[in-house]
Design a protein around this motif. Structure first.
Motif, PDB file in Angstrom:
ATOM      1  N   SER A 261     -10.075   1.485   8.967  1.00 59.48           N
ATOM      2  CA  SER A 261     -10.747   1.418  10.266  1.00 59.48           C
ATOM      3  C   SER A 261     -10.463   2.678  11.065  1.00 59.48           C
ATOM      4  CB  SER A 261     -10.269   0.191  11.037  1.00 59.48           C
ATOM      5  OG  SER A 261     -10.781   0.199  12.358  1.00 59.48           O
ATOM      6  N   THR A 262     -11.487   3.208  11.716  1.00 56.30           N
ATOM      7  CA  THR A 262     -11.285   4.322  12.646  1.00 56.30           C
ATOM      8  C   THR A 262     -11.197   3.829  14.079  1.00 56.30           C
ATOM      9  OG1 THR A 262     -13.678   4.689  12.777  1.00 56.30           O
ATOM     10  CG2 THR A 262     -12.445   5.981  11.156  1.00 56.30           C
TER      11      THR A 262
ATOM     12  N   GLY B  17      -3.089   5.187   5.865  1.00 58.37           N
ATOM     13  CA  GLY B  17      -2.343   4.777   4.691  1.00 58.37           C
ATOM     14  C   GLY B  17      -0.849   4.647   4.954  1.00 58.37           C
ATOM     15  N   GLY B  18      -0.107   4.290   3.915  1.00 61.88           N
ATOM     16  CA  GLY B  18       1.336   4.127   4.046  1.00 61.88           C
ATOM     17  C   GLY B  18       1.681   3.125   5.126  1.00 61.88           C
TER      18      GLY B  18
ATOM     19  N   TYR C 250      13.672  -3.264   7.820  1.00 71.10           N
ATOM     20  CA  TYR C 250      12.695  -2.600   6.950  1.00 71.10           C
ATOM     21  C   TYR C 250      12.952  -2.967   5.497  1.00 71.10           C
ATOM     22  CZ  TYR C 250      10.056   1.209   4.742  1.00 71.10           C
ATOM     23  OH  TYR C 250       9.180   1.935   3.986  1.00 71.10           O
ATOM     24  N   ASN C 251      11.895  -3.176   4.757  1.00 69.31           N
ATOM     25  CA  ASN C 251      11.961  -3.431   3.322  1.00 69.31           C
ATOM     26  C   ASN C 251      11.143  -2.355   2.625  1.00 69.31           C
ATOM     27  OD1 ASN C 251      11.510  -4.333   0.663  1.00 69.31           O
ATOM     28  ND2 ASN C 251      11.601  -6.485   1.251  1.00 69.31           N
ATOM     29  N   SER C 252      11.813  -1.501   1.864  1.00 67.64           N
ATOM     30  CA  SER C 252      11.120  -0.354   1.254  1.00 67.64           C
ATOM     31  C   SER C 252      10.103  -0.768   0.204  1.00 67.64           C
ATOM     32  CB  SER C 252      12.137   0.605   0.628  1.00 67.64           C
ATOM     33  OG  SER C 252      12.894  -0.055  -0.371  1.00 67.64           O
ATOM     34  N   GLY C 253      10.148  -2.024  -0.220  1.00 65.33           N
ATOM     35  CA  GLY C 253       9.165  -2.496  -1.188  1.00 65.33           C
ATOM     36  C   GLY C 253       7.863  -2.949  -0.562  1.00 65.33           C
ATOM     37  N   LYS C 254       7.772  -2.906   0.770  1.00 64.47           N
ATOM     38  CA  LYS C 254       6.573  -3.340   1.467  1.00 64.47           C
ATOM     39  C   LYS C 254       5.870  -2.166   2.125  1.00 64.47           C
ATOM     40  CE  LYS C 254       8.246  -8.012   2.550  1.00 64.47           C
ATOM     41  NZ  LYS C 254       8.567  -8.988   3.635  1.00 64.47           N
ATOM     42  N   THR C 255       4.606  -2.369   2.456  1.00 65.49           N
ATOM     43  CA  THR C 255       3.834  -1.434   3.261  1.00 65.49           C
ATOM     44  C   THR C 255       3.461  -2.155   4.550  1.00 65.49           C
ATOM     45  OG1 THR C 255       2.957  -0.285   1.328  1.00 65.49           O
ATOM     46  CG2 THR C 255       1.750  -0.031   3.390  1.00 65.49           C
ATOM     47  N   TYR C 256       3.621  -1.462   5.685  1.00 66.30           N
ATOM     48  CA  TYR C 256       3.472  -2.107   6.980  1.00 66.30           C
ATOM     49  C   TYR C 256       2.186  -1.657   7.679  1.00 66.30           C
ATOM     50  CZ  TYR C 256       8.257  -3.621   6.247  1.00 66.30           C
ATOM     51  OH  TYR C 256       9.388  -4.205   5.727  1.00 66.30           O
ATOM     52  N   ALA C 257       1.203  -2.561   7.681  1.00 64.02           N
ATOM     53  CA  ALA C 257      -0.045  -2.319   8.394  1.00 64.02           C
ATOM     54  C   ALA C 257       0.129  -2.716   9.858  1.00 64.02           C
ATOM     55  CB  ALA C 257      -1.179  -3.113   7.753  1.00 64.02           C
TER      56      ALA C 257
ATOM     57  N   ASN D 181      -0.514   8.549   4.161  1.00 66.09           N
ATOM     58  CA  ASN D 181       0.373   7.730   3.326  1.00 66.09           C
ATOM     59  C   ASN D 181       1.852   7.911   3.632  1.00 66.09           C
ATOM     60  OD1 ASN D 181      -1.667   6.390   1.803  1.00 66.09           O
ATOM     61  ND2 ASN D 181      -1.942   8.241   0.585  1.00 66.09           N
ATOM     62  N   ILE D 182       2.168   8.377   4.821  1.00 66.07           N
ATOM     63  CA  ILE D 182       3.576   8.524   5.163  1.00 66.07           C
ATOM     64  C   ILE D 182       4.158   7.151   5.494  1.00 66.07           C
ATOM     65  CG2 ILE D 182       3.193   8.981   7.629  1.00 66.07           C
ATOM     66  CD1 ILE D 182       5.493  11.101   7.295  1.00 66.07           C
TER      67      ILE D 182
END
Length: 699
Positions: free
Chosen positions: A199-200, A423-424, A478-485, A538-539
């Motif tokens: 989404s923009t 991303g990321g 924080y869980n490094s195995g997840k991606t946080y939207a 993707n950072i």
């Protein structure tokens, strides 16, 4: 990937100022930072590190597209190309300090093997492709466009990186008024299926996904007519952002809440339905700087803000004949003056931090609709070809609360520093930064430290309208195995929080601690803004946090209070590791089964591994204690794709990660017992030179 503890981070940075010839570097995700390394030019840096990043020695697949300047140096953005087309969001950015030192390299490029190149040729020249018009039709229907366009739809051919190489895609950009909003869609160029999208339009609350649009009912606008109404034919680009405007020097005045009525009056009693007289003491008469005057008409259009009707319900901006606005809440003219004052002031504050001239951030008139979003109880920043802000009037008018105004401006700040902010973890970090940017200002006002400084959206939220967000969720991990939207509800170790709060908390807690230690707010904000330069798509949170700590050390090398405070607060949330660096060991064969697994006995251990052949499999065992969470990260060499799996003692697979070439795989697990990490060959190199990888295990 190797993570360094705080003392090692500090020692690496010290190298840069000690003048030693010994260079050092450390890598976290897609960001590599350097100390003690000089840079003759960005091209020279890339040639030196080409093999490390899987690039050809000639660099013939890179195009320098822009050079950004910040307080500490210049940032050279290179776009990766393949067969004349861009690999979307695949860029490598080289940051060189004013003193000629190499600061960092951010890399999102992909290694292009002969096999991938051959596939690209086949896709480009031998496989049937959907047309531009077909792509626009598919994108239009995917979005269910129900509201007028704010820019003309456009499409271009790009490559999208996949696990197995690249996929030819039609990149479709459609920007409409909310609630439809804007999306970028990547459609398979051969069959039109959706590969990816984002989404923009970035609202302060609510889900923004292509899937959520698919479930919306009601009629869809006809694309041709809507495009014509937007001022173009089928796929012409939209208008560019407004150019820089010379300040007029003509000031006006108008009322504002500074920052909001509850904070000014230090009371919870105010609600949206309170009597008008209850707000009288909350108004401030503010100078509205550098207005536009045409004849006898004063308009709220200046060098940094342009109040404009963009979205429904189509309310014309207010004007006066003498430059004096006297409207109060309930009158749209008050929304206009409140928004103009806060945005204009915020931009001038940014410039006071040194971000001027070639280092500017939104140093231009940003279009703003103070009565938009189709009247909904929401607000948003709309990126894309012509960005703008819009504020809704559902429940409390969003334009009455400086927290909402500055939060949305925060999205614009990030998007205007990094056009690739997608991303990321950028979804959660964008929301968290917006909350922080608003909180930083509110905290500086007379009652800011007294009236719920831990609240984000002190007036618009925390009441009947909606719950708002918190800035003090120090219990979020924080869980490094997840991606946080953005706006995700997350549960970690039994604690539920919003993804946005995971990022705002360490920023806010750092600010509070540093101000308590006598440090100026301006220095804190300067560090956080500076850290955003030289970064791309993707950072994730650890890399962004590392950039902030590093910016603090670079800007204030003689006062490590800033860097140490940020480091401590990020560690407290688990975003940066507080685990001491363990030993470095070499993988030893034979370890092709769980019975022969190499044992990792110390948290923080780094293993240097090698695949001798494509049939090789490597196992590593960890005895995880009770109450601990295991994190295993495996980073292949830049030209290879290896995968990572995790098994329990019963042989059951409990986690896996299958990223693409050159990308790190991470798994996490929290049940005590003997666990086995399995590294698997997928594609790429083997042998002592081309088969290398590293694996870290921490708990």
């Amino acid at each position: 990937m190797r993570q360094f503890s705080r003392p090692i981070l500090a020692s690496l940075i010290v190298l840069a100022y000690a003048g030693t010839a010994q260079a050092a570097s450390y890598k976290i995700d897609n960001l590599t930072l350097f100390a003690g390394a000089s840079a003759a030019s960005a091209d020279a840096v890339l040639r030196q590190h080409a093999a490390e990043f899987g690039l050809p020695a000639s660099l013939n697949n890179l195009t320098l597209v822009t050079v950004r300047e910040s307080l500490t140096g210049k940032h050279y953005h290179y776009q990766q190309m393949l067969r004349g087309l861009p690999v979307d969001r695949a860029e490598i950015i080289v940051s060189i300090g004013k003193n000629g030192a190499l600061q960092k390299i951010f890399n999102e490029t992909r290694h292009i093997s002969d096999k991938v190149d051959a596939s690209a040729v086949n896709q480009l020249h031998n496989q049937a492709q959907i047309s531009e018009e077909q792509a626009l039709d598919k994108g239009w229907n995917n979005m269910k466009v129900q509201h007028p366009l704010v820019a003309v739809p456009r499409t271009e051919l790009v490559w999208v990186a996949t696990k197995d190489g690249v996929q030819l895609a039609r990149k479709v950009s459609i920007e409409a008024q909310m609630p439809t909003g804007g999306f970028v869609q990547f459609l398979n160029a051969h069959d039109g299926s959706v590969i990816d999208s984002y989404s923009t339009s970035i609202p302060r609350k609510g889900e923004r996904t292509l899937a959520s649009r698919a479930s919306v009912g009601g009629p869809v606008l006809e694309r041709g007519a809507a495009t014509k109404a937007a001022g173009g034919t089928q796929s012409v680009r939209g208008t560019a952002p407004a150019p820089t405007v010379v300040p007029s020097g003509i000031n006006g005045s108008g009322y504002a809440f500074d920052p909001d009525p509850r904070t000014v009056l230090n009371t919870d009693a105010l609600t949206d339905t309170s009597a008008a007289s209850a707000f009288d003491a909350a108004y401030s008469n503010k100078t509205l700087r550098d207005l536009t005057v045409v004849g006898s008409s004063y308009t709220l259009s200046g060098p940094y803000v342009n109040i404009k009707n963009i979205e429904a319900p189509n309310t014309a901006p207010s004007t006066t004949t003498n430059g004096v606005w006297t409207a109060k809440r309930g009158n749209n003219a008050f929304d206009d003056t409140n928004v103009y004052f806060h945005l204009d002031q915020s931009q001038r504050y940014i410039q006071s931090l040194g971000f001027t001239g070639t280092k500017s951030i939104i140093n231009r008139p940003l279009n703003v609709d103070t009565d938009g979003v189709n009247g909904d109880d929401n607000s948003h920043y709309s990126g894309g070809s012509s960005d703008y802000l819009a504020f809704g009037h559902g429940c409390v008018n969003d334009s009455e609360d400086a927290d909402v105004i500055l939060h949305e401006y925060g999205h614009g700040i990030q998007a205007n520093i990094s056009a690739s902010w997608t991303g990321g973890d950028t979804g959660a970090m964008g929301e968290g930064f917006g909350d922080y940017w608003a909180a930083s200002y509110s905290y500086s006002t007379p009652n800011g430290q007294l009236y719920h400084p831990e609240w984000a959206f002190s007036w618009d939220g925390h009441g009947a309208c909606w719950a708002g967000r918190m800035l003090n969720r120090t219990d979020a991990r924080y869980n490094s195995g997840k991606t946080y939207a953005a706006h995700q509800s997350v549960t970690e170790s039994g604690v539920t929080f919003q993804s946005d709060e995971l990022w705002s908390a360490p920023l806010y807690q750092s600010m509070v601690a540093l101000i308590a230690a006598g440090k100026p707010r301006a220095n804190i904000d300067q560090i956080i803004l500076e850290a955003h330069f030289g970064l791309g798509s993707n950072i994730k949170m650890p890399a962004m946090a590392t950039a902030i700590v590093n910016a603090a050390k670079t800007l204030y090398p003689a006062d490590l209070t800033y860097a140490n405070t940020f480091q401590a607060k990020f560690e407290a949330q688990g975003i940066l590791s507080s685990t001491p660096v363990g030993p470095v060991i070499n993988e030893t064969e034979s370890n092709n089964t769980t019975a022969t697994a190499n044992a990792i006995t110390t948290s923080g251990t780094t293993v240097n591994g090698t695949f001798s052949a494509s049939t090789d499999v490597d196992y590593f065992s960890v005895a995880l204690p009770a109450g601990k969470t295991l994190t295993v990260k495996m980073t292949p060499n830049a030209t290879s794709d290896y995968d990572l799996e995790l098994y329990n003692s019963a042989g059951t697979k409990v986690a896996s990660s299958v990223k693409g070439t050159g990308l790190a795989d991470t798994v996490t697990y929290s049940t005590a017992g003997t666990l086995y990490a399995k590294v698997i060959y997928y594609s790429g190199g083997t042998g002592a030179t081309s088969g290398k990888y590293t694996l870290t295990a921490s708990w």
